[in-house]
Design a protein around this motif. Sequence first.
Motif, PDB file in Angstrom:
ATOM      1  N   UNK A 466     -36.188  15.232  -4.043  1.00 43.15           N
ATOM      2  CA  UNK A 466     -35.855  15.521  -2.650  1.00 43.15           C
ATOM      3  C   UNK A 466     -37.099  16.066  -1.937  1.00 43.15           C
ATOM      4  N   UNK A 467     -37.007  16.192  -0.616  1.00 40.63           N
ATOM      5  CA  UNK A 467     -38.180  16.647   0.120  1.00 40.63           C
ATOM      6  C   UNK A 467     -38.431  18.141  -0.057  1.00 40.63           C
ATOM      7  N   UNK A 468     -37.363  18.898  -0.365  1.00 40.82           N
ATOM      8  CA  UNK A 468     -37.478  20.354  -0.422  1.00 40.82           C
ATOM      9  C   UNK A 468     -37.029  20.888  -1.781  1.00 40.82           C
ATOM     10  N   UNK A 469     -37.714  21.926  -2.249  1.00 41.32           N
ATOM     11  CA  UNK A 469     -37.326  22.558  -3.515  1.00 41.32           C
ATOM     12  C   UNK A 469     -35.929  23.172  -3.420  1.00 41.32           C
ATOM     13  N   UNK A 470     -35.603  23.710  -2.235  1.00 44.42           N
ATOM     14  CA  UNK A 470     -34.336  24.423  -2.068  1.00 44.42           C
ATOM     15  C   UNK A 470     -33.099  23.543  -2.131  1.00 44.42           C
ATOM     16  N   UNK A 471     -33.285  22.211  -2.107  1.00 43.81           N
ATOM     17  CA  UNK A 471     -32.122  21.321  -2.227  1.00 43.81           C
ATOM     18  C   UNK A 471     -32.308  20.336  -3.373  1.00 43.81           C
ATOM     19  N   UNK A 472     -33.137  20.717  -4.344  1.00 44.44           N
ATOM     20  CA  UNK A 472     -33.459  19.808  -5.437  1.00 44.44           C
ATOM     21  C   UNK A 472     -32.506  19.993  -6.625  1.00 44.44           C
ATOM     22  N   UNK A 473     -32.181  18.901  -7.277  1.00 38.46           N
ATOM     23  CA  UNK A 473     -31.458  18.940  -8.554  1.00 38.46           C
ATOM     24  C   UNK A 473     -30.140  19.690  -8.517  1.00 38.46           C
ATOM     25  N   UNK A 474     -30.085  20.808  -9.240  1.00 37.96           N
ATOM     26  CA  UNK A 474     -28.840  21.590  -9.369  1.00 37.96           C
ATOM     27  C   UNK A 474     -28.385  22.264  -8.076  1.00 37.96           C
ATOM     28  N   UNK A 623     -27.267   6.917  -7.344  1.00 32.33           N
ATOM     29  CA  UNK A 623     -27.810   6.990  -5.983  1.00 32.33           C
ATOM     30  C   UNK A 623     -26.994   7.921  -5.081  1.00 32.33           C
ATOM     31  N   UNK A 624     -25.662   7.798  -5.143  1.00 37.93           N
ATOM     32  CA  UNK A 624     -24.871   8.549  -4.163  1.00 37.93           C
ATOM     33  C   UNK A 624     -24.577   9.984  -4.596  1.00 37.93           C
ATOM     34  N   UNK A 625     -24.740  10.286  -5.886  1.00 37.99           N
ATOM     35  CA  UNK A 625     -24.461  11.657  -6.340  1.00 37.99           C
ATOM     36  C   UNK A 625     -25.707  12.322  -6.931  1.00 37.99           C
ATOM     37  N   UNK A 626     -26.154  11.831  -8.096  1.00 35.02           N
ATOM     38  CA  UNK A 626     -27.231  12.544  -8.798  1.00 35.02           C
ATOM     39  C   UNK A 626     -28.497  12.662  -7.963  1.00 35.02           C
ATOM     40  N   UNK A 627     -28.930  11.552  -7.369  1.00 40.52           N
ATOM     41  CA  UNK A 627     -30.201  11.575  -6.630  1.00 40.52           C
ATOM     42  C   UNK A 627     -30.164  12.474  -5.403  1.00 40.52           C
ATOM     43  N   UNK A 628     -28.978  12.795  -4.946  1.00 40.67           N
ATOM     44  CA  UNK A 628     -28.872  13.611  -3.730  1.00 40.67           C
ATOM     45  C   UNK A 628     -29.221  15.068  -3.995  1.00 40.67           C
ATOM     46  N   UNK A 629     -29.122  15.497  -5.266  1.00 37.86           N
ATOM     47  CA  UNK A 629     -29.333  16.926  -5.538  1.00 37.86           C
ATOM     48  C   UNK A 629     -28.429  17.715  -4.612  1.00 37.86           C
ATOM     49  N   UNK A 630     -29.014  18.659  -3.883  1.00 31.29           N
ATOM     50  CA  UNK A 630     -28.223  19.462  -2.941  1.00 31.29           C
ATOM     51  C   UNK A 630     -28.496  19.077  -1.495  1.00 31.29           C
TER      52      UNK A 630
END
Length: 662
Positions: A466-474, A623-630
């Motif tokens: 993602x573009x930002x750490x604050x919405x990445x992964x978990x 694509x629609x869930x995992x890659x979205x992170x937060x």
Amino acid sequence: MSVDPLAAVHVCEDLHAWEAGGAQSPEKLAAWVDARLKTHAAALEALLAIDHPRTPENTLRLYDAVIEQLSLAGAQAGILNSVAADKAVRDQAQHEAQRIAQAGSALSLNRQVYDALAAMNIEACGPATKHYVERTLLSYRLAGVDKDEATRARIQALHEQATRLSLEFSRNIQEGAKTIMATPDELAGLPQDYVERHKPDANGEISISTDQPDMQPVMTFAASPALRERMFLAYHTRAYPANKVVLEQLLTTRQEIATILGFRSWADLATADQMMESAANVRTFLKRLDDASREGAQREHAMILNFARGRQPDLGEIDITSRGYWYEQYRRAEFDFDSQSVRPYFPYQQVEAGILATAARLFRVEFRPSKVPGWDPAVSTFEVFEGEKRVGRFYLDMHPREGKDKWFSASPVVTGVRGRYLPEAALICNFPSPTADDPGLMQYNDVVTFFHEFGHLMHAILGGHTEWAGISGFATEGDFIEVPSQMLEEFFRDEKLLQSFARHYQTGEVLPTEIIHRMKRSSAFGRADGMRQQLYYTTLSLDLHGQNPSEIDLDREIRRLYTRLLPWTWHEGNRMYSSFGHLTGYSSNYYTYAFDKVIALDFFAQFDSASLLDGDTGMRYRKSVLEQGGSKPGRQMVRDFLGRDEDFGAIMRWLNEEFDSR
Ligand SMILES: [Zn+2]
């Protein structure tokens, strides 16, 4: 000390605490964390110093660097606290984790940061950036940042008090072991190796502790109802009465925080930034779960009761202290399945290879062994590739080691940010180790746990772009985080998939279909009853945080809920609330597991059961869930993947799966 204000947004080169010597030396670990905290502080200072109009480019970029450094330091201090061989390093790591948490909590109440973020114009931003900013501002308001200074100080003091009480509650449980005495006769029914490990003392008495490995076999196998009853009471009072008082104080403290922040109850506050949005919505969910599980649980209870009365005509009702025992007797008799019998088909290396191959095919990635060292020689490293492009890395630290903690967990190592950091994550587990003469045979529940944790790992890696750490992964809402893990667990139920790697370690024989069927029937039995146990814990967690604490009588409350929700006779003297450890971390939100199970099963039902790994569902889910992170609300991800909100169809089928057709 002078720091370069731009240093904070430079890409950090020194990414691994252990490569800086932090896994061996407390001083080197402290120095590595120091460097992260300095960069964190420099970014914060630069953020506050901006005197021209605030934009996401000049302000959010710095804020995200503030977050990025805290995540990096927090993740690796957390890992070293769990895995470092040297106690001095673990102690240092714990100290560092507290220091990082303090910086995080100061940040969450920093009024100037809130004002800076609120001053940005985000009209022209993309949806992910907007979501990030809106969610961050909401969490600031929920922390009370917009209150006056005296009120903020009061809130902070209350939070510190709640943290102290939570730690005390957990420690009382951890240290509150009790011991009961038994006669040799009372050990009848227990496995031979258990009996051998519990020899009578000089007086002919055997002492048994309330620790899990001692307690669980007694509740499952001991033929003596008196022994089971003594163990039940000791286990559920191991932190009583101390924790009764601690819990009452904790509930009062939380309620005061909620009141100051303008919420009717703590449960309303704690759900405001979750998918659930309110305590009232949790209640609606619990009512549906109640309806969905009631009949199945009644049927399971009746089957066990009939069976038990057949064995013991004078039995009457089954008391909670005998539930586990009769379950075990029933399973053995009705399903002819002994969980020990499948272990030879699950040697560790084969299982690891099978799970990696499954995930690689499902998500269209490749895992290549890597030479990059982890924090211990026992750690193995893999690079994740998509075609020829490297998209992440993970570390597997899978077996017990002296000094390592005893849990199973997935953790980020480096939070991924597009164009800056490739995501890195780790599994810290305690599966049996393969040795020269023992291939590390796993229980089938261990294999399910491996799938579960690998689901978290894939979320961190694939959501780490993602573009930002604050919405990445978990970084989803807390009540969405157990969806990807519980989703991947379901793959264990697929016969073909299981047979692709479950082979007898000596003969090479594929796990027979007949045994898989017995295993599945046996594990499907009791699901509805088990779900009602969850419902009881969940309702308790919500109810204790949903009313005026001064009016709560803990003993009356658990008895009332228990007798309303469960068919097994209540046992007087049960003080389970005093050792219900989840009340600290989850507070009112224990519903997360059941809620995410509903979503995970609905997700899993979208896959073609005839060929789980082929077709495009895996990629669509990725694509629609995992890659979205937060980067989106969980609600939106559910709708994107399902084309609707989750419903109870899949969990109804799961709860009532055929277990009695033979
Ligand atoms: Zn999990």
